[in-house]
Design a protein around this motif. Sequence first.
Motif, PDB file in Angstrom:
ATOM      1  N   THR A 195       0.841  -1.190   0.000  1.00  0.00           N
ATOM      2  CA  THR A 195       0.000   0.000   0.000  1.00  0.00           C
ATOM      3  C   THR A 195       0.876   1.241   0.000  1.00  0.00           C
ATOM      4  N   SER A 196       0.441   2.235  -0.706  1.00  0.00           N
ATOM      5  CA  SER A 196       1.197   3.471  -0.808  1.00  0.00           C
ATOM      6  C   SER A 196       0.790   4.441   0.290  1.00  0.00           C
ATOM      7  N   CYS A 197       1.749   5.166   0.809  1.00  0.00           N
ATOM      8  CA  CYS A 197       1.469   6.180   1.812  1.00  0.00           C
ATOM      9  C   CYS A 197       1.151   7.521   1.157  1.00  0.00           C
ATOM     10  N   LYS A 198       1.364   7.620  -0.123  1.00  0.00           N
ATOM     11  CA  LYS A 198       1.102   8.868  -0.826  1.00  0.00           C
ATOM     12  C   LYS A 198      -0.375   8.943  -1.184  1.00  0.00           C
ATOM     13  N   LYS A 199      -0.972  10.069  -0.848  1.00  0.00           N
ATOM     14  CA  LYS A 199      -2.394  10.266  -1.064  1.00  0.00           C
ATOM     15  C   LYS A 199      -2.626  11.673  -1.599  1.00  0.00           C
ATOM     16  N   SER A 249      -8.583  27.329  -0.638  1.00  0.00           N
ATOM     17  CA  SER A 249      -8.127  25.940  -0.570  1.00  0.00           C
ATOM     18  C   SER A 249      -7.620  25.504  -1.933  1.00  0.00           C
ATOM     19  N   TYR A 250      -6.702  24.554  -1.899  1.00  0.00           N
ATOM     20  CA  TYR A 250      -6.154  23.994  -3.125  1.00  0.00           C
ATOM     21  C   TYR A 250      -5.760  22.554  -2.882  1.00  0.00           C
ATOM     22  N   ASP A 251      -5.588  21.805  -3.963  1.00  0.00           N
ATOM     23  CA  ASP A 251      -5.276  20.384  -3.879  1.00  0.00           C
ATOM     24  C   ASP A 251      -3.774  20.143  -3.894  1.00  0.00           C
ATOM     25  N   ILE A 252      -3.363  19.148  -3.142  1.00  0.00           N
ATOM     26  CA  ILE A 252      -1.985  18.655  -3.138  1.00  0.00           C
ATOM     27  C   ILE A 252      -2.093  17.171  -3.445  1.00  0.00           C
ATOM     28  N   ASN A 253      -1.554  16.741  -4.567  1.00  0.00           N
ATOM     29  CA  ASN A 253      -1.720  15.363  -5.013  1.00  0.00           C
ATOM     30  C   ASN A 253      -0.436  14.554  -4.900  1.00  0.00           C
ATOM     31  N   GLY A 254      -0.602  13.276  -4.520  1.00  0.00           N
ATOM     32  CA  GLY A 254       0.507  12.320  -4.513  1.00  0.00           C
ATOM     33  C   GLY A 254       1.607  12.621  -3.508  1.00  0.00           C
ATOM     34  N   LYS A 255       1.232  13.069  -2.317  1.00  0.00           N
ATOM     35  CA  LYS A 255       2.226  13.382  -1.282  1.00  0.00           C
ATOM     36  C   LYS A 255       1.910  12.594  -0.022  1.00  0.00           C
ATOM     37  N   THR A 256       2.921  12.393   0.795  1.00  0.00           N
ATOM     38  CA  THR A 256       2.690  11.822   2.108  1.00  0.00           C
ATOM     39  C   THR A 256       2.069  12.914   2.981  1.00  0.00           C
ATOM     40  N   LYS A 257       1.490  12.525   4.104  1.00  0.00           N
ATOM     41  CA  LYS A 257       0.859  13.508   4.981  1.00  0.00           C
ATOM     42  C   LYS A 257       1.872  14.552   5.446  1.00  0.00           C
ATOM     43  N   ASP A 310       4.676  15.561   3.959  1.00  0.00           N
ATOM     44  CA  ASP A 310       5.052  16.450   2.862  1.00  0.00           C
ATOM     45  C   ASP A 310       3.918  17.412   2.510  1.00  0.00           C
ATOM     46  N   ALA A 311       2.677  16.917   2.544  1.00  0.00           N
ATOM     47  CA  ALA A 311       1.525  17.772   2.243  1.00  0.00           C
ATOM     48  C   ALA A 311       1.375  18.857   3.303  1.00  0.00           C
ATOM     49  N   GLU A 312       1.561  18.502   4.568  1.00  0.00           N
ATOM     50  CA  GLU A 312       1.482  19.501   5.632  1.00  0.00           C
ATOM     51  C   GLU A 312       2.570  20.544   5.491  1.00  0.00           C
ATOM     52  N   ALA A 313       3.772  20.125   5.121  1.00  0.00           N
ATOM     53  CA  ALA A 313       4.874  21.074   4.930  1.00  0.00           C
ATOM     54  C   ALA A 313       4.590  22.022   3.769  1.00  0.00           C
ATOM     55  N   THR A 353       0.525  35.250  -2.390  1.00  0.00           N
ATOM     56  CA  THR A 353       0.666  34.223  -1.365  1.00  0.00           C
ATOM     57  C   THR A 353       1.193  34.840  -0.080  1.00  0.00           C
ATOM     58  N   PHE A 354       0.464  34.597   1.005  1.00  0.00           N
ATOM     59  CA  PHE A 354       0.859  35.078   2.322  1.00  0.00           C
ATOM     60  C   PHE A 354       1.450  33.914   3.101  1.00  0.00           C
ATOM     61  N   THR A 355       2.683  34.063   3.558  1.00  0.00           N
ATOM     62  CA  THR A 355       3.330  32.962   4.265  1.00  0.00           C
ATOM     63  C   THR A 355       3.313  33.144   5.774  1.00  0.00           C
ATOM     64  N   THR A 356       2.894  34.297   6.257  1.00  0.00           N
ATOM     65  CA  THR A 356       2.802  34.494   7.704  1.00  0.00           C
ATOM     66  C   THR A 356       1.414  35.009   8.045  1.00  0.00           C
ATOM     67  N   GLY A 357       0.974  34.707   9.235  1.00  0.00           N
ATOM     68  CA  GLY A 357      -0.311  35.201   9.704  1.00  0.00           C
ATOM     69  C   GLY A 357      -1.507  34.425   9.191  1.00  0.00           C
ATOM     70  N   SER A 358      -1.280  33.308   8.529  1.00  0.00           N
ATOM     71  CA  SER A 358      -2.398  32.512   8.037  1.00  0.00           C
ATOM     72  C   SER A 358      -2.494  31.216   8.817  1.00  0.00           C
ATOM     73  N   SER A 359      -3.696  30.684   8.871  1.00  0.00           N
ATOM     74  CA  SER A 359      -3.945  29.425   9.560  1.00  0.00           C
ATOM     75  C   SER A 359      -4.340  28.382   8.506  1.00  0.00           C
ATOM     76  N   CYS A 360      -3.561  27.291   8.399  1.00  0.00           N
ATOM     77  CA  CYS A 360      -3.812  26.284   7.358  1.00  0.00           C
ATOM     78  C   CYS A 360      -4.009  24.906   7.965  1.00  0.00           C
ATOM     79  N   THR A 361      -4.869  24.121   7.319  1.00  0.00           N
ATOM     80  CA  THR A 361      -5.093  22.733   7.704  1.00  0.00           C
ATOM     81  C   THR A 361      -5.012  21.843   6.467  1.00  0.00           C
ATOM     82  N   THR A 362      -4.561  20.618   6.673  1.00  0.00           N
ATOM     83  CA  THR A 362      -4.444  19.644   5.591  1.00  0.00           C
ATOM     84  C   THR A 362      -5.412  18.511   5.866  1.00  0.00           C
TER      85      THR A 362
END
Length: 72
Positions: free
Chosen positions: A17-21, A35-43, A45-48, A60-69
Amino acid sequence: MKKFVLFVAVVATLGLTSCKKDWTCSCTYDGETTSYDINGKTKKDAEAECEGKASLGGITFTTGSSCTTNKK
């Protein structure tokens, strides 16, 4: 012997089984949610890739944002 065969079968199944989802990254910045899609990554890597990368109006704002995967 039966336990050994069962153990080998379970390990082999897990190995195949693959861990990439596919994931969805949702970010909130200044009250706006994107929101946007991240395909074929491990959890991990996707969170990073998702962490703190809200995008509004092509900026793209890299500070002051709250993100969930989340898994798709």
